[in-house]
Enzyme design. Structure first.
Site, PDB file in Angstrom:
ATOM      1  N   LYS A  24     -42.945  -4.529  71.675  1.00  0.00           N
ATOM      2  CA  LYS A  24     -42.362  -4.275  72.994  1.00  0.00           C
ATOM      3  C   LYS A  24     -43.480  -3.932  74.001  1.00  0.00           C
ATOM      4  CE  LYS A  24     -38.347  -5.025  71.066  1.00  0.00           C
ATOM      5  NZ  LYS A  24     -37.363  -4.183  70.425  1.00  0.00           N
TER       6      LYS A  24
HETATM    7  C1  LIG Z   1     -36.110  -4.146  69.492  1.00  0.00           C
HETATM    8  C2  LIG Z   1     -34.710  -4.115  69.935  1.00  0.00           C
HETATM    9  C3  LIG Z   1     -33.778  -3.170  69.472  1.00  0.00           C
HETATM   10  C4  LIG Z   1     -34.088  -2.206  68.370  1.00  0.00           C
HETATM   11  O1  LIG Z   1     -35.205  -1.472  68.628  1.00  0.00           O
HETATM   12  P1  LIG Z   1     -35.815  -0.539  67.480  1.00  0.00           P
HETATM   13  O2  LIG Z   1     -36.711   0.398  68.266  1.00  0.00           O
HETATM   14  O3  LIG Z   1     -36.586  -1.445  66.580  1.00  0.00           O
HETATM   15  O4  LIG Z   1     -34.708   0.152  66.816  1.00  0.00           O
HETATM   16  C5  LIG Z   1     -32.512  -3.158  70.027  1.00  0.00           C
HETATM   17  N1  LIG Z   1     -32.159  -4.044  70.970  1.00  0.00           N
HETATM   18  C6  LIG Z   1     -33.006  -4.982  71.411  1.00  0.00           C
HETATM   19  C7  LIG Z   1     -32.557  -5.920  72.476  1.00  0.00           C
HETATM   20  C8  LIG Z   1     -34.303  -5.056  70.898  1.00  0.00           C
HETATM   21  O5  LIG Z   1     -35.139  -6.016  71.314  1.00  0.00           O
END
Ligand SMILES: *Cc1c(COP(=O)(O)O)cnc(C)c1O
Length: 381
Positions: free
Chosen positions: A188
């Site tokens: 991210k």
């Molecule tokens: C990455 C992601 C999640 C989950 O995030 P985590 O921190 O890995 O639990 C949820 N929703 C979306 C759209 C994501 O891209």
């Protein structure tokens, strides 16, 4: 291999984590509140609750809104499974709203139609989770208007969108939602290794999310139903979880936050460069709504013969990926009654989608190599 995404860790990040390791607190110390303060300042929200993942943040957000058995949660199929799964964690039913074929975010038209139909049969959702796909905000003003009309609560899944702006305001200020959730997984925009955070302007929601992240246990006399029995005393007032973020993660988050604007600016520059370099190739580039400044977590293109193009790119050192397999087509969700064909826009987008490399440290040279390989892969076929 040029990956589709990767973190950027500086000496300052490393130093910040080392300092925590040499300090008194590895968890429940001063770093998590510092990280939350940074999020509040950046997002222009009143409260921030840091947790160990965005999935946990979505879960405590749903619990704070009292989502439970007999309730319904709606999200989009074009998302990571977690956006839908959290509804089931709470014992609620889950359904989906299809995406807009241009932005790949929740379609406001589809939402309006579905709400009207649901209202007629008394099956309105309690919670709606729009997903800011690839880093671009959904049309939150229109979504909030509909949510208000039908009495639906809104949680923004902004896992892709920290640092993004919508109508000249930071995503996360909850101007059009009850709660907004971010992810800090390494692919991210900024990272805490694993980690997530929820922002809100509602003190009651913030308080309940804080409780649910830590066993439903409190030391705050205001939340107890009887006087404290002494300095050791705490009370469990709700059924909570252990979703806490560690001090090392939070310290990393604080120094990552300092570079957030630079990260997003670089991603935008690279995305613009992709827009230009891909013009003459047989690919569809992601459309930007002029109300948005995207965080560009992803740069998803659409191509013919996706499977072959994907395989050839991987073979030639381009670490492409696909976002997302529509959630309702997963076996677990099919077993709950969903079928192929239920959400055609998400399905036809998925059939052609490839996310190509985009991250802060991607060089122009490597980007040129990506373009060259896409040109080769799409022309050969
Ligand atoms: C990455 C992601 C999640 C989950 O995030 P985590 O921190 O890995 O639990 C949820 N929703 C979306 C759209 C994501 O891209």
């Amino acid at each position: 291999m040029i990956p589709y995404g990767r973190q950027d860790i500086s000496d300052q990040d490393i130093q910040a984590v080392l300092e925590v390791l040499q300090s008194d607190f590895l968890t429940q110390g001063p770093a998590v509140p510092r990280f939350e303060a940074a999020a509040i300042a950046h997002c222009d929200a009143k409260f921030a609750v840091a947790v160990n993942s965005a999935t946990s943040a979505l879960h405590i957000a749903c619990m704070a809104l009292d989502l439970g058995p007999g309730d319904i949660l709606w999200t989009v199929p074009n998302t990571f499974v977690a956006s839908a799964n959290v509804g089931l964690f709470c014992g609620a039913d889950v359904d989906f709203v299809d995406i807009d074929p241009a932005t790949y975010c929740m379609s406001v038209t589809a939402l309006a139609e579905k709400l009207e139909a649901a209202d007629q049969i008394g099956r309105l959702p309690k919670v709606l989770i729009p997903v800011h796909f690839a880093g671009q905000s959904c049309d939150m003003r229109a979504i909030a208007e509909l949510a208000q009309k039908y009495g639906v609560r809104v949680i923004e899944d902004a896992s892709h969108a920290i640092g993004a702006r919508y109508l000249d305001q930071p995503v996360g200020n909850c101007a059009y939602s009850d709660i907004c959730v971010f992810s800090f997984h390494p692919v991210k925009i900024i990272t805490t290794a694993e980690g997530g955070l929820a922002t809100t302007n509602d003190p009651k929601l913030a308080e309940r999310m804080q409780l649910h992240r830590s066993h439903g246990v409190t030391r705050d006399p205001k939340l107890m139903d009887q006087a404290s029995e002494g300095g050791w005393y705490y009370q469990m007032v709700e059924l909570g979880y252990n979703y806490r973020m560690t001090e090392m993660q939070a310290a990393l988050g604080v120094t990552q936050f300092e570079r957030l604007d630079a990260f997003v600016a670089r991603r935008n520059l690279l995305a613009k460069r992709y827009d230009e370099l891909l013009t003459d190739l047989p690919v569809i580039c992601p459309v930007q709504n002029p109300d948005n400044y995207s965080a560009f977590h992803l740069y998803p293109i659409q191509v013919e013969n996706r499977a072959q193009v994907f395989a050839q790119l991987r073979e030639n050192g381009i670490g492409v990926n696909v976002h997302y397999i529509p959630v309702h087509t997963q076996p677990y969700w099919k077993a709950r009654g969903f079928e192929e064909g239920d959400f055609p826009n998400s399905e036809s987008y998925y059939a052609r989608a490839i996310s190509i490399p985009l991250y802060f440290g991607l060089s122009e040279g490597d980007q040129d190599k990506v373009i060259e390989e896409i040109a080769r892969a799409t022309k050969v076929i």
